[in-house]
Write a protein that holds these residues in place. Sequence first.
Motif, short mmCIF file in Angstrom:
data_model
loop_
_atom_site.label_atom_id
_atom_site.label_comp_id
_atom_site.label_asym_id
_atom_site.label_seq_id
_atom_site.Cartn_x
_atom_site.Cartn_y
_atom_site.Cartn_z
N PRO A 248 0.59 -1.32 -0.12
CA PRO A 248 0.00 -0.08 0.15
C PRO A 248 0.89 1.24 -0.11
O PRO A 248 0.60 2.17 -0.71
CB PRO A 248 -0.88 -0.14 1.45
N GLU A 249 1.82 1.30 0.89
CA GLU A 249 2.82 2.52 0.80
C GLU A 249 3.57 2.58 -0.59
O GLU A 249 3.41 3.95 -0.99
CB GLU A 249 3.57 2.34 2.02
N VAL A 250 3.97 1.69 -1.17
CA VAL A 250 4.77 1.79 -2.27
C VAL A 250 3.62 2.07 -3.36
O VAL A 250 3.88 3.16 -4.13
CB VAL A 250 4.92 0.09 -2.89
N LEU A 251 2.60 1.94 -3.57
CA LEU A 251 1.56 2.35 -4.53
C LEU A 251 1.04 3.74 -4.30
O LEU A 251 0.94 4.43 -5.24
CB LEU A 251 0.27 1.46 -4.69
N ALA A 252 1.21 4.24 -3.00
CA ALA A 252 0.81 5.53 -2.68
C ALA A 252 2.06 6.33 -2.92
O ALA A 252 2.11 7.47 -2.52
CB ALA A 252 0.30 5.44 -1.23
N ASP A 253 3.08 5.80 -3.35
CA ASP A 253 4.26 6.71 -3.58
C ASP A 253 5.21 6.94 -2.25
O ASP A 253 5.85 8.19 -2.35
CB ASP A 253 4.25 7.95 -4.45
N ASP A 254 4.82 6.05 -1.08
CA ASP A 254 5.76 6.74 0.05
C ASP A 254 6.54 5.55 0.17
O ASP A 254 6.42 4.76 1.02
CB ASP A 254 4.56 6.77 1.30
N ILE A 255 7.68 5.81 -0.45
CA ILE A 255 8.55 4.64 -0.79
C ILE A 255 9.55 4.61 0.46
O ILE A 255 9.78 3.49 1.17
CB ILE A 255 9.29 4.86 -1.99
N GLU A 256 9.64 5.83 0.96
CA GLU A 256 10.54 6.12 2.41
C GLU A 256 9.85 5.29 3.34
O GLU A 256 10.46 4.38 4.15
CB GLU A 256 10.85 7.43 2.79
N LYS A 257 8.51 5.27 3.53
CA LYS A 257 7.76 4.60 4.80
C LYS A 257 7.87 3.33 4.34
O LYS A 257 7.70 2.41 5.57
CB LYS A 257 6.24 5.08 4.89
N ALA A 258 7.62 2.83 3.00
CA ALA A 258 7.61 1.24 2.77
C ALA A 258 8.88 0.76 3.59
O ALA A 258 8.99 -0.47 3.86
CB ALA A 258 7.25 1.29 1.46
N MET A 259 9.98 1.44 2.86
CA MET A 259 11.09 1.00 3.07
C MET A 259 11.51 0.77 4.66
O MET A 259 12.01 -0.16 5.28
CB MET A 259 12.44 1.93 2.67
N HIS A 260 11.11 1.84 5.35
CA HIS A 260 11.35 1.89 6.93
C HIS A 260 10.63 0.84 7.51
O HIS A 260 11.09 0.06 8.37
CB HIS A 260 10.96 3.06 7.51
N ARG A 261 9.27 0.49 7.22
CA ARG A 261 8.50 -0.51 7.57
C ARG A 261 9.05 -1.99 7.39
O ARG A 261 9.24 -2.78 8.20
CB ARG A 261 7.26 -0.68 7.06
N LEU A 262 9.72 -2.02 6.01
CA LEU A 262 10.19 -3.37 5.54
C LEU A 262 11.41 -3.69 6.08
O LEU A 262 11.51 -4.88 6.90
CB LEU A 262 10.25 -3.42 4.05
#
Length: 193
Positions: A175-189
């Motif tokens: 969901p974060e990736v598709l919302a262009d929130d890559i930084e948040k996705a990276m941090h979570r992952l």
Amino acid sequence: MGTTAWLLVGLGNPGAKYAQTRHNVGFWWIDAFAEEQETDFKPAAKFFGDFARVNWYGHNVLLLKPTIFMNHSGQAVLALLNYYQLSPERLLIIHDDLDLPPGSAKLKRSGGHGGHNGLRDIINRLGRRDFLRLRLGIGHPGSSQGVVNYVLNRPSAADQQAIEAAIAAGLEVLPEVLADDIEKAMHRLHSQL
């Protein structure tokens, strides 16, 4: 297609002989996503692969599993990007990574191919490397001579379990990736694995 369209490509080799091998974890991930979405892949000769399309939280998501061999993956990616006139900035490639241990998943934008023939072909055909990758760790056999045999064989039961956990973690941050929130996705992952 609209600005919210994304192309997700799982890398692997076609055929039952390769289905359960380490080199096909990109296929495993994209199959897991398609199953979650209750969608099926259909053969699409013009994209050199099996194709599916879902609408997910307002995003047009195009899914592709190339049915040509790994070292020609770029042909399939380029065909689909051109057909839908998508930018590589909306491209997520999911692939196996020898440099990460089984159970590890990392998001990365840009970079080289790291010896991965699928990535090498995609970079060569696109003429750019600034696309997003989801790297699923499969571990390394310890010597470069053993790599081909290693990636084209099944993981151990323990490694399989670890890889499946990494696949699940990768799906959770989509969901974060598709919302262009890559930084948040990276941090979570990167903080959970």
